[in-house]
Design a protein around this motif. Structure first.
Motif, PDB file in Angstrom:
ATOM      1  N   LEU A  97       0.833  -1.208   0.000  1.00 22.36           N
ATOM      2  CA  LEU A  97       0.000   0.000   0.000  1.00 22.36           C
ATOM      3  C   LEU A  97       0.865   1.255   0.000  1.00 22.36           C
ATOM      4  O   LEU A  97       0.565   2.225  -0.701  1.00 22.36           O
ATOM      5  CB  LEU A  97      -0.931  -0.004   1.225  1.00 22.36           C
ATOM      6  N   VAL A  98       1.975   1.224   0.774  1.00 20.16           N
ATOM      7  CA  VAL A  98       2.875   2.374   0.774  1.00 20.16           C
ATOM      8  C   VAL A  98       3.461   2.572  -0.622  1.00 20.16           C
ATOM      9  O   VAL A  98       3.569   3.697  -1.116  1.00 20.16           O
ATOM     10  CB  VAL A  98       4.004   2.193   1.815  1.00 20.16           C
ATOM     11  N   THR A  99       3.803   1.454  -1.289  1.00 24.72           N
ATOM     12  CA  THR A  99       4.348   1.558  -2.639  1.00 24.72           C
ATOM     13  C   THR A  99       3.330   2.190  -3.586  1.00 24.72           C
ATOM     14  O   THR A  99       3.678   3.038  -4.412  1.00 24.72           O
ATOM     15  CB  THR A  99       4.762   0.173  -3.166  1.00 24.72           C
ATOM     16  N   LEU A 100       2.053   1.799  -3.440  1.00 22.89           N
ATOM     17  CA  LEU A 100       1.012   2.404  -4.286  1.00 22.89           C
ATOM     18  C   LEU A 100       0.925   3.909  -4.024  1.00 22.89           C
ATOM     19  O   LEU A 100       0.835   4.705  -4.959  1.00 22.89           O
ATOM     20  CB  LEU A 100      -0.341   1.743  -4.010  1.00 22.89           C
ATOM     21  N   ALA A 101       0.993   4.279  -2.740  1.00 19.34           N
ATOM     22  CA  ALA A 101       0.926   5.701  -2.395  1.00 19.34           C
ATOM     23  C   ALA A 101       2.108   6.439  -3.026  1.00 19.34           C
ATOM     24  O   ALA A 101       1.954   7.522  -3.604  1.00 19.34           O
ATOM     25  CB  ALA A 101       0.942   5.877  -0.878  1.00 19.34           C
TER      26      ALA A 101
ATOM     27  N   LEU B  16      11.020   1.549   8.131  1.00 19.82           N
ATOM     28  CA  LEU B  16      12.069   0.540   7.961  1.00 19.82           C
ATOM     29  C   LEU B  16      11.651  -0.776   8.611  1.00 19.82           C
ATOM     30  O   LEU B  16      11.843  -1.846   8.052  1.00 19.82           O
ATOM     31  CB  LEU B  16      13.380   1.029   8.579  1.00 19.82           C
ATOM     32  N   ALA B  17      11.054  -0.696   9.793  1.00 22.97           N
ATOM     33  CA  ALA B  17      10.702  -1.916  10.535  1.00 22.97           C
ATOM     34  C   ALA B  17       9.586  -2.685   9.849  1.00 22.97           C
ATOM     35  O   ALA B  17       9.533  -3.905   9.920  1.00 22.97           O
ATOM     36  CB  ALA B  17      10.300  -1.565  11.966  1.00 22.97           C
ATOM     37  N   THR B  18       8.667  -1.974   9.170  1.00 24.47           N
ATOM     38  CA  THR B  18       7.499  -2.649   8.606  1.00 24.47           C
ATOM     39  C   THR B  18       7.721  -3.060   7.154  1.00 24.47           C
ATOM     40  O   THR B  18       6.783  -3.099   6.371  1.00 24.47           O
ATOM     41  CB  THR B  18       6.250  -1.768   8.706  1.00 24.47           C
ATOM     42  N   THR B  19       8.946  -3.360   6.781  1.00 27.37           N
ATOM     43  CA  THR B  19       9.325  -3.865   5.457  1.00 27.37           C
ATOM     44  C   THR B  19       8.905  -2.957   4.294  1.00 27.37           C
ATOM     45  O   THR B  19       8.752  -3.411   3.175  1.00 27.37           O
ATOM     46  CB  THR B  19       8.771  -5.287   5.170  1.00 27.37           C
ATOM     47  N   VAL B  22      13.384   0.486   1.629  1.00 28.23           N
ATOM     48  CA  VAL B  22      14.185   1.482   2.339  1.00 28.23           C
ATOM     49  C   VAL B  22      14.090   2.860   1.689  1.00 28.23           C
ATOM     50  O   VAL B  22      13.922   3.871   2.373  1.00 28.23           O
ATOM     51  CB  VAL B  22      15.664   1.028   2.384  1.00 28.23           C
ATOM     52  N   PHE B  23      14.131   2.891   0.352  1.00 20.47           N
ATOM     53  CA  PHE B  23      14.147   4.212  -0.278  1.00 20.47           C
ATOM     54  C   PHE B  23      12.828   4.941  -0.069  1.00 20.47           C
ATOM     55  O   PHE B  23      12.803   6.157   0.063  1.00 20.47           O
ATOM     56  CB  PHE B  23      14.514   4.096  -1.759  1.00 20.47           C
ATOM     57  N   MET B  24      11.720   4.203   0.022  1.00 17.65           N
ATOM     58  CA  MET B  24      10.435   4.867   0.239  1.00 17.65           C
ATOM     59  C   MET B  24      10.326   5.392   1.664  1.00 17.65           C
ATOM     60  O   MET B  24       9.768   6.462   1.895  1.00 17.65           O
ATOM     61  CB  MET B  24       9.291   3.915  -0.051  1.00 17.65           C
ATOM     62  N   ALA B  25      10.851   4.630   2.634  1.00 15.69           N
ATOM     63  CA  ALA B  25      10.845   5.105   4.014  1.00 15.69           C
ATOM     64  C   ALA B  25      11.592   6.439   4.093  1.00 15.69           C
ATOM     65  O   ALA B  25      11.128   7.395   4.714  1.00 15.69           O
ATOM     66  CB  ALA B  25      11.484   4.076   4.938  1.00 15.69           C
ATOM     67  N   LEU B  26      12.757   6.515   3.393  1.00 11.51           N
ATOM     68  CA  LEU B  26      13.533   7.751   3.388  1.00 11.51           C
ATOM     69  C   LEU B  26      12.785   8.864   2.662  1.00 11.51           C
ATOM     70  O   LEU B  26      12.718  10.004   3.113  1.00 11.51           O
ATOM     71  CB  LEU B  26      14.883   7.511   2.700  1.00 11.51           C
ATOM     72  N   PHE B  27      12.209   8.518   1.508  1.00 10.20           N
ATOM     73  CA  PHE B  27      11.520   9.493   0.684  1.00 10.20           C
ATOM     74  C   PHE B  27      10.343  10.109   1.447  1.00 10.20           C
ATOM     75  O   PHE B  27      10.207  11.328   1.533  1.00 10.20           O
ATOM     76  CB  PHE B  27      11.021   8.805  -0.594  1.00 10.20           C
ATOM     77  N   ALA B 286      18.869   7.989  -4.119  1.00  7.71           N
ATOM     78  CA  ALA B 286      17.878   9.025  -4.388  1.00  7.71           C
ATOM     79  C   ALA B 286      17.037   9.291  -3.138  1.00  7.71           C
ATOM     80  O   ALA B 286      16.816  10.442  -2.753  1.00  7.71           O
ATOM     81  CB  ALA B 286      16.990   8.609  -5.559  1.00  7.71           C
ATOM     82  N   GLY B 287      16.575   8.213  -2.477  1.00  7.16           N
ATOM     83  CA  GLY B 287      15.782   8.370  -1.260  1.00  7.16           C
ATOM     84  C   GLY B 287      16.566   9.095  -0.186  1.00  7.16           C
ATOM     85  O   GLY B 287      16.064  10.004   0.474  1.00  7.16           O
TER      86      GLY B 287
END
Lengths: 167, 432
Positions: A97-101, B16-19, B22-27, B286-287
């Motif tokens: 879901l985060v990826t979709l967002a 990071l903990a919830t899989t 990594v780059f999206m957590a940073l972004f 990039a993130g």
């Protein structure tokens, strides 16, 4: 019906990703290698190769991400899942879901940025590529990642259903 | 510290903990920071994401990955192991030494630990057990030696560190040479003395001269690859970039035309897969840029530096604290992500304590590399566990003596910076 559409999209996207990644990496490898040879043999270097490489890096990174979602090779930290395997399913869906967002957000922001480039007719310095083609990679990446994520979620769902049946 | 820093830290660590990748957590941390706590338009972060990839130097990551992948799928690994084996295999504990040296040679081609574990460990552990080496020893040494992949140049994490800090990549590569040698020698000595008095394993006879020549002759083209990369960079003939390109072309040429072990359709697959692997690493760059943009907007690294300096006065206390912290971080977070997230935060502190930037880059690499094999979360433990069909507890016990050796090497390099900086000073004219 959904399965048919997804499979068709999968084939089309895979074909597009594979060939463009292959061609861009090879173009980069050859142009840089020629550059090294020219530098040693004729003390001469291709001015455009550096710009080409920068464009190749932008392209392979953003398009490669879409392929990475399909291969499930995106780098994640799965410490929690290894400690508590039960969380695998819910966390997997959360991460999708985060990826979709992300895909939606980057599509929107990327589209706006590309629109600015269209309005101002900016071009790259040496190869004179209109910048809009480069910035268009961001919304393209958003759209491709969105489709890939839906696809992976569908596969996960099929797998979960299969496991339930076995029980 | 303001309360919204805590919220952002929770967003980052929670992601990071919830899989979440990594780059999206940073972004998202960078995006939420800018959107919620500043008046700056979000567009600046989309710009940062795009511009972070608009860098020529990043190409070195792509081509070192490509070169490493060509090696792994071709027949070069097997030839390197054979050469190492005729050279030291006849000593006591010789086959284990050969495994360590093969990891070193492979590390001189590949820049990653995981690739080295899979390529060498997967081959060497069964080979060692066939020769009646105890399983625990074989598992331990072959799980820990692949750290040479990130220490011996080229090293992907060093490349990224040099990008964040803009220090000279070639000089940073040089610092890895000595610790790499120290680990090879220490591990070899350990297996020599471990097997010295024992007769319950198969010890290879002294090879005939003809066999040695034969092994080196078939392995010659493979051995030239580390020579091109090392020699090219250290003699100044190539930049790191050019070395990566030349090595990739060379590796393809050797595998296709000389060893004839690669078909054209494999060339396609390997190239595409390398591009994807490189994308998964570079997108974290990039993130991290988006995250770092927010950090600099708020001058957070400076604030952290001030807090650290007001609490710690001695550089050696700081280094010790960093060592312990990085070992713990390395257990949970892979070396690439950790390097990219933490380096910008540590950077201002280094100036305060007058710690050399190359020295610190080397320490960070070794530290996080050891994290790969530290129980309970080290990735390499799980990989060899899968190869040998053993559980985590078994592999964790097996790696203990080797981790101890690596920690000693780390401690020596931490407190004798001159040792770490000797090579770049001597060969690259580095002043610092």
């Amino acid at each position: 019906m959904l399965a048919k559409i997804l499979n068709g999209l999968d084939r089309a996207l895979t074909y597009f990703e594979d060939w463009t990644l292959f061609l861009t990496v090879m173009a980069g490898l050859i142009s840089l290698f020629v550059n090294v040879v020219l530098r040693y043999a004729f003390n001469y270097s291709l001015a455009w190769s550096e710009e080409l490489i920068r464009e190749i890096i932008i392209y392979t990174t953003f398009i490669g991400c879409s392929a990475a979602i399909k291969n499930r090779s995106m780098i994640k930290i799965d410490a929690l899942v290894q400690l508590i395997p039960k969380l695998k399913m819910p966390l997997g869906y959360f991460s999708h879901l985060v990826t979709l967002a992300y895909a939606v957000l980057i599509f929107y922001l990327g589209w706006k940025m590309a629109a600015v480039q269209v309005a101002t007719f900016q071009k790259t310095i040496i190869l004179e590529i209109p910048l809009v083609f480069l910035f268009a990679i961001l919304p393209l990446m958003g759209a491709m990642m969105f489709i890939r994520t839906i696809q992976v979620m569908y596969w996960d769902w099929l797998e979960a259903k299969g496991e339930e049946k076995e029980k | 510290m303001e309360s919204y820093y805590i919220i952002l830290l929770l967003v980052l660590l929670g992601g990071l903990a919830t899989t979440v990748p990594v780059f999206m957590a940073l972004f998202f941390t960078g995006i939420i920071g800018v959107a919620a706590f500043t008046d700056i338009p979000l567009m600046i972060q989309a710009q940062a994401l795009f511009r972070s990839m608009d860098k020529f130097t990043l190409v070195v990551v792509l081509f070192f990955i490509l070169c490493g992948n060509v090696m792994t799928s071709g027949s070069i690994v097997e030839k390197l192991i054979r050469m190492a084996n005729v050279t030291v295999g006849w000593l006591s504990g010789g086959l284990a030494m050969a495994g360590v040296i093969a990891c070193g040679l492979f590390g001189a081609i590949s820049g990653s630990t995981v690739a080295t574990v899979v390529a060498i460990g997967g081959f060497m552990i069964p080979a060692l057990m066939d020769n009646k080496y105890d399983e625990k020893f074989a598992t331990g040494i072959m799980t820990t030696s692949p750290i040479l992949g990130v220490i011996i140049p080229p090293s992907i994490s060093m490349i990224l560190y040099s990008m964040v800090t803009s220090c000279s990549l070639e000089s940073l590569f040089m610092t890895g040479f000595l610790p790499g040698m120290m680990i090879i020698l220490a591990f070899s000595a350990y297996s020599f003395f471990y097997f010295r008095k024992r007769t319950d394993y198969v010890r290879a006879p002294l090879p005939k001269f003809k066999e040695v020549v034969e092994a080196y002759k078939t392995g010659f083209w493979s051995l030239m690859l580390p020579v091109i990369i090392f020699g090219g960079i250290f003699s100044g003939a190539f930049t790191a970039n050019e070395a990566a390109v030349v090595a990739s072309v060379y590796a393809f040429a050797v595998e296709i035309f000389i060893h004839r072990s690669m078909k054209w359709n494999q060339v396609f697959r390997i190239t595409v897969n390398s591009a994807i692997t490189s994308a998964t690493l570079l997108i974290i760059v990039a993130g991290a840029t988006v995250f770092g943009k927010y950090l600099t907007l708020e001058a957070i690294p400076m604030k952290i530096a001030d807090a650290v300096v007001s609490n710690i006065t001695q550089p050696w206390v700081f280094l010790l604290a960093i060592n312990i912290m990085l070992l713990i971080v390395g257990m949970f977070i892979d070396i690439i992500s950790a390097t990219l997230i933490l380096t910008p935060i540590f950077l201002p502190i280094l100036y305060e304590f007058n710690i050399d930037i190359l020295h610190f880059g080397l320490l960070m690499t070794i530290n996080l590399g050891i994290g790969y094999v530290t129980p309970p979360m080290g990735v390499s433990l799980y990989i060899t566990g899968a190869v040998t069909n053993r559980d985590l507890v078994y592999v964790s016990r097996a790696v203990m003596p080797f981790i101890l050796i690596q920690l000693v090497v780390l401690a020596i390099l931490t407190y004798f910076p001159d040792l770490a900086l000797w090579a770049p000073r001597a060969f690259m004219g580095y002043e610092g």
